[in-house]
Design a protein around this motif. Structure first.
Motif, mmCIF file in Angstrom:
data_model
loop_
_atom_site.group_PDB
_atom_site.id
_atom_site.type_symbol
_atom_site.label_atom_id
_atom_site.label_comp_id
_atom_site.label_asym_id
_atom_site.label_seq_id
_atom_site.Cartn_x
_atom_site.Cartn_y
_atom_site.Cartn_z
ATOM 1 N N GLU A 176 0.834 -1.197 0.000
ATOM 2 C CA GLU A 176 0.000 0.000 0.000
ATOM 3 C C GLU A 176 0.870 1.248 0.000
ATOM 4 O O GLU A 176 1.830 1.349 0.773
ATOM 5 N N LEU A 178 0.906 5.781 -0.691
ATOM 6 C CA LEU A 178 0.204 7.056 -0.817
ATOM 7 C C LEU A 178 0.867 7.874 -1.909
ATOM 8 O O LEU A 178 2.091 7.827 -2.083
ATOM 9 N N GLN A 183 -2.354 12.787 -1.702
ATOM 10 C CA GLN A 183 -2.582 11.830 -0.620
ATOM 11 C C GLN A 183 -3.669 10.797 -0.954
ATOM 12 O O GLN A 183 -4.519 10.459 -0.126
ATOM 13 N N LYS A 184 -3.617 10.285 -2.171
ATOM 14 C CA LYS A 184 -4.517 9.214 -2.572
ATOM 15 C C LYS A 184 -3.832 7.872 -2.352
ATOM 16 O O LYS A 184 -2.641 7.723 -2.620
ATOM 17 N N LYS A 185 -4.626 6.888 -1.887
ATOM 18 C CA LYS A 185 -4.055 5.584 -1.553
ATOM 19 C C LYS A 185 -4.272 4.604 -2.701
ATOM 20 O O LYS A 185 -5.317 4.583 -3.339
ATOM 21 N N THR A 186 -3.261 3.762 -2.941
ATOM 22 C CA THR A 186 -3.369 2.697 -3.934
ATOM 23 C C THR A 186 -2.369 1.605 -3.574
ATOM 24 O O THR A 186 -1.766 1.640 -2.510
ATOM 25 N N LYS A 187 -2.219 0.633 -4.458
ATOM 26 C CA LYS A 187 -1.250 -0.444 -4.236
ATOM 27 C C LYS A 187 -0.289 -0.543 -5.414
ATOM 28 O O LYS A 187 -0.643 -0.195 -6.551
ATOM 29 N N ALA A 226 2.407 3.839 2.720
ATOM 30 C CA ALA A 226 1.168 4.250 3.381
ATOM 31 C C ALA A 226 1.282 4.087 4.901
ATOM 32 O O ALA A 226 0.649 4.813 5.669
#
Length: 230
Positions: A176, A178, A183-187, A226
């Motif tokens: 994970e 950022l 500040q968007k979360k993804t993988k 993250a």
């Protein structure tokens, strides 16, 4: 700058005068090994102790204490041992992993490049041998992944990769992350290189990252852990 067949070197020459102590901080901040010069006639001075402490404080694992001007004390082993004992007592509490002492005479090159015939009692290596052979593996901080995006790679409509150099930490697929500053979360989807995908990457490797989600990312953005954001 200088080089041998084994390695290339950059020397940060920092004055020993008290008013220039800050220069030692600057030099030590990027160094992997510290050479601390001690005058054999004067012994361990407050600045010798300060420079050793600063080196330790800034994470230098290898410190070589060069007891210089041995020619002016008649290459006396007892004088060298006295300085070695004095210095060791001071740095004992610092737990320096690799601390070495070398008696030298810079004037004639004794124990600098080659072993000295004037100090046959010294059984260790010359300074250059230490510099060429010491292991200076970089410390890996696996938790604080930092990846500044240097280029958005779009060779075709089916691939979007973010190219750059891992500035710190460790990254793996499915991790994970950022995206800063939004500040968007993804993988992480994959770690792509010219020679194929990698199971992990760390500083200072250059790679392209692909992500699980489509996010508007451009040059200058930062992809980070993250769990441990900046």
């Amino acid at each position: 700058y200088f080089a041998t067949p084994k390695r290339k070197f950059i020397i940060a020459d920092t004055p020993g005068h008290e008013q220039y102590t800050r220069n030692m901080v600057t030099g030590a901040s990027t160094a992997q090994l510290a050479l601390i010069l001690v005058d054999a006639r004067k012994g361990v001075l407050p600045q010798s102790r300060r420079h050793a402490y600063i080196s330790h404080l800034l994470g230098i694992k290898h410190i070589v204490v060069c007891v210089n001007k041995m020619d002016l004390v008649d290459y006396a082993e007892d004088k060298f041992e006295e300085i070695k004992k004095d210095f060791s007592q001071y740095v004992g509490s610092l737990n320096i992993p690799d601390l070495r002492f070398v008696p030298i005479s810079a004037l004639d090159g004794d124990n600098v490049v080659t072993k000295s015939e004037n100090m046959s009692w010294y059984q260790g290596d010359a300074v250059l041998d230490i510099l060429q052979n010491v292991e200076v593996l970089p410390q890996q901080d696996e938790e604080h992944f930092r990846f500044p995006v240097q280029y958005v790679n779009r060779p075709n409509s089916n691939f979007r990769g973010y190219a750059g150099t891992v500035a710190g930490g460790l990254v793996k697929p499915d991790q994970e992350v950022l995206i800063y500053p939004q500040q968007k979360k993804t993988k992480i989807k994959a770690l792509v290189t010219r020679d194929g995908d990698l199971p992990e990457a760390f500083s200072p490797m250059s790679i392209s990252l692909t992500l699980a989600d489509e996010i508007d990312i451009s040059r200058g953005d930062m992809i980070v852990s993250a769990k441990n954001p900046p």
